[in-house]
Design an enzyme around this catalytic site. Structure first.
Site, short mmCIF file in Angstrom:
data_model
loop_
_atom_site.label_atom_id
_atom_site.label_comp_id
_atom_site.label_asym_id
_atom_site.label_seq_id
_atom_site.Cartn_x
_atom_site.Cartn_y
_atom_site.Cartn_z
N HIS A 77 0.66 -1.08 0.01
CA HIS A 77 0.14 0.02 0.14
C HIS A 77 0.72 1.26 0.04
O HIS A 77 0.56 2.33 -0.46
CB HIS A 77 -0.93 -0.01 1.34
N ASN A 127 -5.71 7.06 4.42
CA ASN A 127 -7.15 7.46 4.29
C ASN A 127 -7.20 9.03 4.46
O ASN A 127 -8.25 9.73 4.08
CB ASN A 127 -8.14 6.95 5.20
N ASN A 173 -8.45 4.87 -1.28
CA ASN A 173 -8.89 5.72 -0.44
C ASN A 173 -7.81 6.82 -0.20
O ASN A 173 -8.23 8.09 0.28
CB ASN A 173 -8.75 5.15 1.18
#
Length: 263
Positions: A77, A127, A173
């Site tokens: 990520h 996020n 996100n």
């Protein structure tokens, strides 16, 4: 019979009740937007040092952001951060990272062929990465169309990269946070494939996992190709700016081009 009727009515009521409630995903997105706004509203524009003020002089300015999670730089990520680290190394400025609490991130000021660069690694969770990006854009006077986001892409296998010119966040996100905080989706993006999980592995577990030793070898090539593509993009002469809009940046740009042709 009476018990069965009552139980049926009970189930019907709660089924209808929960249908009216917002989904968990929608609630999470709403909460994230609220957090984005609170963190942005709490920011204060700082006084700049000489090097920071110099970037506001005449000339092209661009912001390159490696999206990810702080402290988890080696995960799928956070591959955007790995690409940004490789870019800094190629430019010979990898030792210049410094924390900037006013942008909630780590930054490097550099240049590529007369283009002044701000490299940014947010120190906020994925996020809410957009808060850091918006703060940096505000501090250095950089327009959304001059921001390049580097992030992981589930829909591409490891080894594949691609440039995306604006448009929706497509479920990412970190990108969604940037779109929300900047109030436009015109930002250029370098999408770095990490592939989807196999078997019963959840997406969440997959993106937060580290690359295997075999994947690391592929990743080394990916980092080189990604940096080559970034430098190529950053070295290009400015094209006519796409109009910023609260939504549909790419659609707005296409509409503007059609209008010009009609004239």
């Amino acid at each position: 019979m009476r018990t069965g009727w009552f139980f049926g009515r009970f189930c019907s009521f709660f089924s209808h009740f929960f249908e009216k409630l917002p989904s968990f995903v929608a609630m999470r997105r709403l909460l994230t937007r609220i957090i984005n706004r609170v963190l942005l509203d709490a920011s204060v524009t700082p006084a700049m040092t000489g090097a920071e003020a110099e970037i506001h002089t005449e000339g092209r300015r661009k912001l390159v952001v490696g999206l990810g999670n702080p402290g988890m730089e080696g995960t799928r990520h956070s591959v955007g951060m790995a690409v940004l680290g490789a870019l800094a190394a190629r430019l010979g400025v990898a030792d210049r990272w410094h924390g900037d609490r006013h942008v909630s991130g780590e930054v490097i000021l550099s240049e590529v062929q007369q283009t002044r660069l701000v490299l940014l690694r947010p120190r906020l969770l994925m996020n809410v990465n957009g808060v850091s990006v918006a703060k940096a854009a505000g501090k250095y006077g950089i327009r959304p169309e001059d921001i390049l986001l580097v992030h992981d892409e589930l829909d591409k296998p490891l080894g594949k990269i691609a440039i995306k010119h604006g448009g929706s966040a497509r479920g990412h996100n970190g990108v969604r946070s940037c779109v929300d905080c900047l109030q436009t989706d015109v930002m250029l993006r370098l999408r770095v494939g990490i592939g989807r999980p196999s078997g019963k592995t959840s997406v969440e577990r997959h993106v937060l996992s580290r690359f295997s030793s075999a994947e690391q070898k592929v990743l080394e090539s990916v980092l080189v190709q990604s940096v080559d593509l970034l430098i190529s993009q950053l070295s290009q002469q400015d094209s006519p700016s796409a109009p910023s809009s609260p939504a549909g940046g790419r659609a707005a740009a296409a509409a503007a081009q059609r209008k010009q042709k009609e004239v």
